[in-house]
Structures are given as C-alpha cells and as structure tokens.
Design a protein around this motif. Structure first.
Motif, mmCIF file in Angstrom:
data_model
loop_
_atom_site.group_PDB
_atom_site.id
_atom_site.type_symbol
_atom_site.label_atom_id
_atom_site.label_comp_id
_atom_site.label_asym_id
_atom_site.label_seq_id
_atom_site.Cartn_x
_atom_site.Cartn_y
_atom_site.Cartn_z
ATOM 1 N N THR A 267 0.837 -1.188 0.000
ATOM 2 C CA THR A 267 0.000 0.000 0.000
ATOM 3 C C THR A 267 0.878 1.246 0.000
ATOM 4 O OG1 THR A 267 -0.096 0.176 2.406
ATOM 5 C CG2 THR A 267 -1.743 -1.236 1.330
ATOM 6 N N LEU A 268 0.301 2.344 -0.422
ATOM 7 C CA LEU A 268 1.057 3.594 -0.460
ATOM 8 C C LEU A 268 1.466 4.018 0.946
ATOM 9 C CD1 LEU A 268 2.193 5.741 -2.278
ATOM 10 C CD2 LEU A 268 0.012 6.959 -2.168
ATOM 11 N N THR A 269 0.618 3.728 1.931
ATOM 12 C CA THR A 269 0.955 4.063 3.315
ATOM 13 C C THR A 269 2.184 3.280 3.772
ATOM 14 O OG1 THR A 269 -1.340 4.597 3.876
ATOM 15 C CG2 THR A 269 0.137 4.041 5.693
ATOM 16 N N ALA A 270 2.224 1.985 3.454
ATOM 17 C CA ALA A 270 3.374 1.156 3.839
ATOM 18 C C ALA A 270 4.640 1.628 3.143
ATOM 19 C CB ALA A 270 3.088 -0.306 3.504
ATOM 20 N N ILE A 271 4.525 1.980 1.872
ATOM 21 C CA ILE A 271 5.689 2.466 1.140
ATOM 22 C C ILE A 271 6.172 3.786 1.729
ATOM 23 C CG2 ILE A 271 6.489 3.336 -1.103
ATOM 24 C CD1 ILE A 271 4.568 1.324 -2.420
ATOM 25 N N ALA A 272 5.238 4.667 2.059
ATOM 26 C CA ALA A 272 5.592 5.958 2.647
ATOM 27 C C ALA A 272 6.398 5.765 3.920
ATOM 28 C CB ALA A 272 4.329 6.774 2.936
#
Length: 305
Positions: A267-272
């Motif tokens: 997810t974008l949150t995890a990547i962030a």
C-alpha cells in the motif's frame, strides 16, 4: 550501504554479451546507435573507435576497453581510409559466437556486449558519465578490468557449464571496476552523486543516507558522521552533487518509493513509512514534486527501460 551498489541494484543492472569480432587487413564496421550501454574490449591487436558527436578517433590498443553511455552510432576501423560496412549483416553471419570481417587474418579480436538497466537509469547513472568512457590498458588502473575481461574470455572460449550466466555476472563486475577506475583516473568528468563518491566527506554522508533513508537526517548529523563542519559539508555537497544533502535524500527516497510501486503490491501508506514519510499524503506531495506524477498514476504506467 554503498551508494554505487545501491544505484546499480536499483537500476536492475544486467550485463549481456554479444558475438565477438575478429578482423584483419583493412576493415571498418559501422554500428547503429545502441539502445543500451555498449562495451567492447580489445583482446588482440589495435583499431580506431569513432563515435558520432565526439571529435576525432580514439585509438584502441590491446587490453583497452570502453563504454558508450549514450545512444550514438559508432564505427570501429583499422585505419581512417577503410570504408565502413553495416554491422548487421556482419554479425548476422557470425559463427560459433564470432563475427569476422577483413582479409581473414584475425589480427584484431574484440569481445563486447551491453548493459541494460531498469527505469530512471539515464538520470541516475548515465547522465553522470561522459558519452565515452575509455580505459587504456597502459594505465595502472586497468589491472582489475583486465582480470574481468580475461575471465569473460575464458568462459566464452572453454564454454563450461553455465558459461553464459557467469559471463553476464562478470560483465557487471567489469562495469563496477570501470566506474571505479574512471572516477580515479578522471574524477572531474563525472558529475552529481557519482562525483561525490570521490570526496571522503560527501561519500560518508551519501553512505549514511543510503544506509538508512527513512531516518530523519539533519545536515548536522551527516556532518558529524563525515567529521566536518555543517557548513563545510553543506557547501561541498552542493558544489559537487548539485543539490543539498536533504534534497538528495528526498530524491533518493522517491527513487526507492518508485521501485516499490513498480515491483510490489504494498500500500502507499506502507511504502511511505518504509522510505521515511509519516503519511501517504506527505509521500504523494514529494513524489509529484520530484517525478511530476502522482504515485498512483506512476504505478499504472508501463515500465520504461
């Protein structure tokens, strides 16, 4: 982490070998602009290299090698008077991995190939190098390159099991050596982060940023690790790399995020969080500022190599 290793890994560097070339007498071969980074090494004899956009020929002697880092057409020839022929039919008729041209005397023998990279290679690596990187055999820096070339030559000659795979890996080893030796021999022809590897203080700061990109680095912390003052590091980093340490950190985080977007379903949150941003929105703002596209749209784009 090692910045050069990191970038080559991020760019998914692969080496591949093409047919060797044997030539004799008067000869010349014209090659179209290669799509990848082309390399050749002279294992026997001597010849001339002419590259479009480069003034004058480059004399190649036994043991020399070179990289072409831009998609430019080039010619290999025995002498300035030789009339070039198209390389395609020459290499189409190669036998046992060797293309032949000239009078059959095989006075000159070259091995060659190319390096392919993943996305973003042009800006991250290739733009930091001159169009032609020439490593002469007569310099003291050529020994390690010569070792890799000899090993490649042996694999191609003896053809033991997995010779192709071993040769491809050795080609990447050769690329690393060529980059190292080029930085040592001609440090002023490199630019950006690659030039920064020549400065111990900048190299130390780069190593910190690559080792832990998610850390909330300050210039003061980086200067302490590099054993210089904050102002000294900031000035030298900007002058050499072309951006401040924290600007470099932002761009490196975005490169890592882009790799995650291409290669994972995270997810974008995890990547962030993995690259040092506290929220999806913070990453999105930085990502669009650096690459000009949102993370979501970037993920939908086909990979460009």
């Amino acid at each position: 982490m090692d910045p050069l290793e990191d970038v080559l890994t991020l760019l998914e560097t692969r080496g591949r070998l093409s047919a060797s070339m044997a030539a004799g007498g008067q000869w010349a071969v014209r090659f179209e602009a290669p799509e990848a980074v082309k390399f050749n090494a002279v294992r026997r004899g001597a010849c001339l290299l002419e590259v479009d956009g480069i003034d004058g020929p480059i004399s190649l002697a036994e043991g020399d090698c070179y990289l072409l880092t831009r998609p430019r057409a080039f010619t290999l020839r025995s002498d300035p008077q030789a009339v070039p022929v198209d390389a395609r039919p020459v290499f189409t008729t190669a036998e046992n991995g060797v293309a032949r041209i000239g009078d059959g005397s095989d006075d000159v023998f070259l091995i060659g190939g190319a390096f392919s990279f993943g996305t973003r290679a042009q800006e991250l690596l290739l733009d930091q190098l001159p169009p032609v990187v020439h490593i002469p055999a007569g310099t003291r820096h050529a020994q390690t390159v010569r070792w890799a070339l000899t090993a490649i030559d042996q694999e191609l000659t003896d053809r033991p099991m997995a010779a192709g795979l071993v040769s491809e890996h050795l080609a990447v080893v050769m690329l690393v050596h060529v980059l190292r030796l080029h930085l040592t021999r001609e440090p002023h022809t490199a630019s950006g982060w690659l030039a920064g590897l020549r400065d111990p203080a900048i190299a130390s700061a780069l190593a910190c940023l690559h080792r832990d990109p998610a850390h909330p680095w300050t210039v003061a912390e980086l200067a302490s690790a590099a054993a210089v003052s904050r102002s000294t590091l900031a000035a030298r980093f900007k002058a050499t790399v072309g951006q401040s340490p924290l600007e470099y950190l932002t761009r490196w985080r975005i490169e890592l995020a882009a790799r995650h977007l291409r290669d994972s379903g995270d997810t974008l949150t995890a990547i962030a969080h993995s690259v040092g941003y506290g929220s999806e929105s913070a990453l999105s703002v930085a990502f669009k500022r650096v690459l000009g596209v949102s993370p979501g749209n970037y993920r939908k784009q086909p990979a460009i190599t």
